[in-house]
Design a protein around this motif. Sequence first.
Motif, PDB file in Angstrom:
ATOM      1  N   ARG A 144       0.843  -1.207   0.000  1.00  0.00           N
ATOM      2  CA  ARG A 144       0.000   0.000   0.000  1.00  0.00           C
ATOM      3  C   ARG A 144       0.875   1.252   0.000  1.00  0.00           C
ATOM      4  NH1 ARG A 144      -4.096  -2.691   4.063  1.00  0.00           N
ATOM      5  NH2 ARG A 144      -5.795  -3.219   2.615  1.00  0.00           N
ATOM      6  N   LEU A 145       1.947   1.229   0.772  1.00  0.00           N
ATOM      7  CA  LEU A 145       2.834   2.387   0.851  1.00  0.00           C
ATOM      8  C   LEU A 145       3.530   2.633  -0.486  1.00  0.00           C
ATOM      9  CD1 LEU A 145       4.034   4.549   2.687  1.00  0.00           C
ATOM     10  CD2 LEU A 145       5.858   2.924   3.291  1.00  0.00           C
ATOM     11  N   ARG A 146       3.993   1.555  -1.119  1.00  0.00           N
ATOM     12  CA  ARG A 146       4.665   1.704  -2.413  1.00  0.00           C
ATOM     13  C   ARG A 146       3.709   2.242  -3.466  1.00  0.00           C
ATOM     14  NH1 ARG A 146       7.391  -4.188  -2.251  1.00  0.00           N
ATOM     15  NH2 ARG A 146       7.481  -3.975  -4.537  1.00  0.00           N
ATOM     16  N   ARG A 147       2.482   1.761  -3.448  1.00  0.00           N
ATOM     17  CA  ARG A 147       1.489   2.230  -4.424  1.00  0.00           C
ATOM     18  C   ARG A 147       1.118   3.689  -4.165  1.00  0.00           C
ATOM     19  NH1 ARG A 147      -4.193   2.173  -4.089  1.00  0.00           N
ATOM     20  NH2 ARG A 147      -5.240   2.286  -6.138  1.00  0.00           N
ATOM     21  N   GLU A 148       1.038   4.052  -2.892  1.00  0.00           N
ATOM     22  CA  GLU A 148       0.666   5.420  -2.552  1.00  0.00           C
ATOM     23  C   GLU A 148       1.768   6.410  -2.928  1.00  0.00           C
ATOM     24  OE1 GLU A 148      -0.536   5.819   1.502  1.00  0.00           O
ATOM     25  OE2 GLU A 148      -0.313   7.996   1.498  1.00  0.00           O
ATOM     26  N   GLN A 149       3.017   6.007  -2.699  1.00  0.00           N
ATOM     27  CA  GLN A 149       4.131   6.921  -2.955  1.00  0.00           C
ATOM     28  C   GLN A 149       4.408   7.089  -4.444  1.00  0.00           C
ATOM     29  OE1 GLN A 149       7.308   5.185  -0.599  1.00  0.00           O
ATOM     30  NE2 GLN A 149       6.781   6.445   1.191  1.00  0.00           N
ATOM     31  N   SER A 150       4.236   6.017  -5.212  1.00  0.00           N
ATOM     32  CA  SER A 150       4.523   6.118  -6.651  1.00  0.00           C
ATOM     33  C   SER A 150       3.633   5.134  -7.407  1.00  0.00           C
ATOM     34  CB  SER A 150       6.005   5.813  -6.919  1.00  0.00           C
ATOM     35  OG  SER A 150       6.266   5.924  -8.308  1.00  0.00           O
ATOM     36  N   PRO A 151       2.399   5.545  -7.698  1.00  0.00           N
ATOM     37  CA  PRO A 151       1.461   4.619  -8.366  1.00  0.00           C
ATOM     38  C   PRO A 151       1.951   4.160  -9.730  1.00  0.00           C
ATOM     39  CG  PRO A 151       0.585   6.864  -8.266  1.00  0.00           C
ATOM     40  CD  PRO A 151       1.786   6.836  -7.389  1.00  0.00           C
ATOM     41  N   ASN A 152       2.652   5.044 -10.471  1.00  0.00           N
ATOM     42  CA  ASN A 152       3.141   4.627 -11.794  1.00  0.00           C
ATOM     43  C   ASN A 152       4.219   3.556 -11.670  1.00  0.00           C
ATOM     44  OD1 ASN A 152       1.434   6.445 -12.951  1.00  0.00           O
ATOM     45  ND2 ASN A 152       2.995   8.038 -13.246  1.00  0.00           N
ATOM     46  N   LEU A 153       5.142   3.762 -10.727  1.00  0.00           N
ATOM     47  CA  LEU A 153       6.193   2.766 -10.529  1.00  0.00           C
ATOM     48  C   LEU A 153       5.591   1.451 -10.044  1.00  0.00           C
ATOM     49  CD1 LEU A 153       9.106   1.847 -10.381  1.00  0.00           C
ATOM     50  CD2 LEU A 153       9.277   2.906  -8.104  1.00  0.00           C
ATOM     51  N   PHE A 154       4.576   1.541  -9.187  1.00  0.00           N
ATOM     52  CA  PHE A 154       3.958   0.319  -8.681  1.00  0.00           C
ATOM     53  C   PHE A 154       3.290  -0.454  -9.825  1.00  0.00           C
ATOM     54  CE2 PHE A 154       0.492  -2.146  -6.787  1.00  0.00           C
ATOM     55  CZ  PHE A 154       1.233  -2.916  -5.907  1.00  0.00           C
ATOM     56  N   ALA A 155       2.635   0.262 -10.743  1.00  0.00           N
ATOM     57  CA  ALA A 155       2.022  -0.408 -11.892  1.00  0.00           C
ATOM     58  C   ALA A 155       3.075  -1.142 -12.716  1.00  0.00           C
ATOM     59  CB  ALA A 155       1.282   0.608 -12.756  1.00  0.00           C
ATOM     60  N   THR A 156       4.256  -0.524 -12.832  1.00  0.00           N
ATOM     61  CA  THR A 156       5.354  -1.173 -13.565  1.00  0.00           C
ATOM     62  C   THR A 156       5.866  -2.394 -12.799  1.00  0.00           C
ATOM     63  OG1 THR A 156       5.966   0.985 -14.455  1.00  0.00           O
ATOM     64  CG2 THR A 156       7.578  -0.773 -14.682  1.00  0.00           C
ATOM     65  N   GLU A 157       5.893  -2.284 -11.467  1.00  0.00           N
ATOM     66  CA  GLU A 157       6.310  -3.426 -10.657  1.00  0.00           C
ATOM     67  C   GLU A 157       5.351  -4.610 -10.836  1.00  0.00           C
ATOM     68  OE1 GLU A 157       6.592  -2.119  -6.629  1.00  0.00           O
ATOM     69  OE2 GLU A 157       8.441  -1.011  -6.933  1.00  0.00           O
ATOM     70  N   VAL A 158       4.072  -4.327 -10.988  1.00  0.00           N
ATOM     71  CA  VAL A 158       3.095  -5.392 -11.223  1.00  0.00           C
ATOM     72  C   VAL A 158       3.370  -6.050 -12.573  1.00  0.00           C
ATOM     73  CG1 VAL A 158       0.658  -5.938 -11.541  1.00  0.00           C
ATOM     74  CG2 VAL A 158       1.349  -4.332  -9.749  1.00  0.00           C
ATOM     75  N   GLN A 159       3.679  -5.238 -13.597  1.00  0.00           N
ATOM     76  CA  GLN A 159       4.022  -5.803 -14.909  1.00  0.00           C
ATOM     77  C   GLN A 159       5.171  -6.796 -14.781  1.00  0.00           C
ATOM     78  OE1 GLN A 159       4.932  -3.239 -18.130  1.00  0.00           O
ATOM     79  NE2 GLN A 159       3.108  -1.951 -17.889  1.00  0.00           N
ATOM     80  N   ALA A 160       6.178  -6.391 -14.038  1.00  0.00           N
ATOM     81  CA  ALA A 160       7.343  -7.265 -13.875  1.00  0.00           C
ATOM     82  C   ALA A 160       6.973  -8.519 -13.091  1.00  0.00           C
ATOM     83  CB  ALA A 160       8.461  -6.503 -13.156  1.00  0.00           C
ATOM     84  N   ALA A 161       6.142  -8.358 -12.072  1.00  0.00           N
ATOM     85  CA  ALA A 161       5.784  -9.496 -11.218  1.00  0.00           C
ATOM     86  C   ALA A 161       4.990 -10.547 -11.991  1.00  0.00           C
ATOM     87  CB  ALA A 161       4.990  -9.004 -10.013  1.00  0.00           C
ATOM     88  N   VAL A 162       4.111 -10.097 -12.875  1.00  0.00           N
ATOM     89  CA  VAL A 162       3.282 -11.050 -13.614  1.00  0.00           C
ATOM     90  C   VAL A 162       3.996 -11.590 -14.850  1.00  0.00           C
ATOM     91  CG1 VAL A 162       1.174  -9.940 -12.813  1.00  0.00           C
ATOM     92  CG2 VAL A 162       2.122  -9.307 -15.025  1.00  0.00           C
ATOM     93  N   GLY A 163       5.159 -10.979 -15.216  1.00  0.00           N
ATOM     94  CA  GLY A 163       5.916 -11.483 -16.365  1.00  0.00           C
ATOM     95  C   GLY A 163       5.242 -11.180 -17.687  1.00  0.00           C
ATOM     96  N   ILE A 164       4.825  -9.919 -17.864  1.00  0.00           N
ATOM     97  CA  ILE A 164       4.118  -9.555 -19.093  1.00  0.00           C
ATOM     98  C   ILE A 164       4.963  -9.876 -20.326  1.00  0.00           C
ATOM     99  CG2 ILE A 164       4.944  -7.162 -18.986  1.00  0.00           C
ATOM    100  CD1 ILE A 164       2.234  -6.315 -20.157  1.00  0.00           C
ATOM    101  N   PHE A 165       4.345 -10.489 -21.310  1.00  0.00           N
ATOM    102  CA  PHE A 165       4.922 -10.840 -22.614  1.00  0.00           C
ATOM    103  C   PHE A 165       5.994 -11.936 -22.536  1.00  0.00           C
ATOM    104  CE2 PHE A 165       3.876  -6.203 -23.604  1.00  0.00           C
ATOM    105  CZ  PHE A 165       2.614  -6.536 -24.055  1.00  0.00           C
ATOM    106  N   GLU A 166       6.225 -12.507 -21.353  1.00  0.00           N
ATOM    107  CA  GLU A 166       7.263 -13.543 -21.262  1.00  0.00           C
ATOM    108  C   GLU A 166       6.886 -14.790 -22.053  1.00  0.00           C
ATOM    109  OE1 GLU A 166       8.243 -14.421 -17.266  1.00  0.00           O
ATOM    110  OE2 GLU A 166       9.280 -12.515 -16.913  1.00  0.00           O
ATOM    111  N   GLU A 167       5.584 -15.070 -22.138  1.00  0.00           N
ATOM    112  CA  GLU A 167       5.142 -16.257 -22.872  1.00  0.00           C
ATOM    113  C   GLU A 167       4.586 -15.900 -24.241  1.00  0.00           C
ATOM    114  OE1 GLU A 167       2.462 -18.490 -20.541  1.00  0.00           O
ATOM    115  OE2 GLU A 167       3.895 -18.886 -18.943  1.00  0.00           O
ATOM    116  N   ALA A 168       4.732 -14.618 -24.621  1.00  0.00           N
ATOM    117  CA  ALA A 168       4.191 -14.194 -25.916  1.00  0.00           C
ATOM    118  C   ALA A 168       5.205 -14.452 -27.022  1.00  0.00           C
ATOM    119  CB  ALA A 168       3.811 -12.718 -25.865  1.00  0.00           C
TER     120      ALA A 168
END
Length: 298
Positions: free
Chosen positions: A274-298
């Motif tokens: 929650r703190l990371r998302r509150e402090q930098s929502p854009n960076l947190f959205a990018t962290e989610v991309q990395a966590a889910v492995g976007i395009f890794e199986e594409a």
Amino acid sequence: MSRKALPYRTPGDEAVKAQQWSLVISDHAVDLPDALPDWDYQMNLHLRNEVHVDLDAVYAATGLTPEAKLSLVVVWTATGSALRGTAKRISLSGTGAQTVPLDIELPGAQLGGTLTLDTQLVLAGFRASDAIAAPRRGGSILWTRRRSLRLQGDAPQFPIAVVDFESTHLPAESAWHVQLSGDLNTATMGAVLLLVNQQKKSIVTAFQNAASPRPIDRVYLSAAYADIARSMIEHALADLDFELENDYPEESLGATLQNLLATFFPNVSVQNLRLRREQSPNLFATEVQAAVGIFEEA
């Protein structure tokens, strides 16, 4: 159980009786279940029912006369598409008892989530009456029965509905929308729904090919799944009642969100996220991309 008090007289169950809804598959009718786990948006629903209406009993109970215009109406509502419509309207007149067959077909592309069928006996037009507390206004609901059916899509782990976004409140040019409703104890399949814009043919095709995607489908699906994960994670963090330590029912939204966070952010507290998302929502959205492995199986 609470019952809504109406300002006019209504008939009792002895005057109007409905049978159970049936699902018609290849001309064979079966009892309508509470859920259709194999349903997808390409599956139209063919449903049947019968309603027995004793018009004389209706008149006696309500103060109406045989000159009143009555209709038996079936109204459907789908939480997935946020659409609602009238599936059947049959005018009733005369006296005596009538058995009214109901045969309706609902387009799968307009459904999703929880489908609700409201069968209603209504006063179809204004009717002046000297009888005490007799219904007068057109549209007055004299009797109603509700039946709900949970629908599940074929996209992996998510109910899905393909709808024309121009007919909804959603931006017409967007490709999909993750709809989350209900509290954390609500069943996930009734709380989460992915709406796909039928005007975006490439995305629709990708989900249709989800079981055996082409390379281009994998790209679209990877982007969609990453966005779904982000939406659900942000939904969890925005709900201050959500905690990893809470005991949510099995297959509930709360339990699903706990599993999601444990998968993509293991050993990280909700407070930290929650703190990371509150402090930098854009960076947190990018962290989610990395966590889910976007395009890794594409």
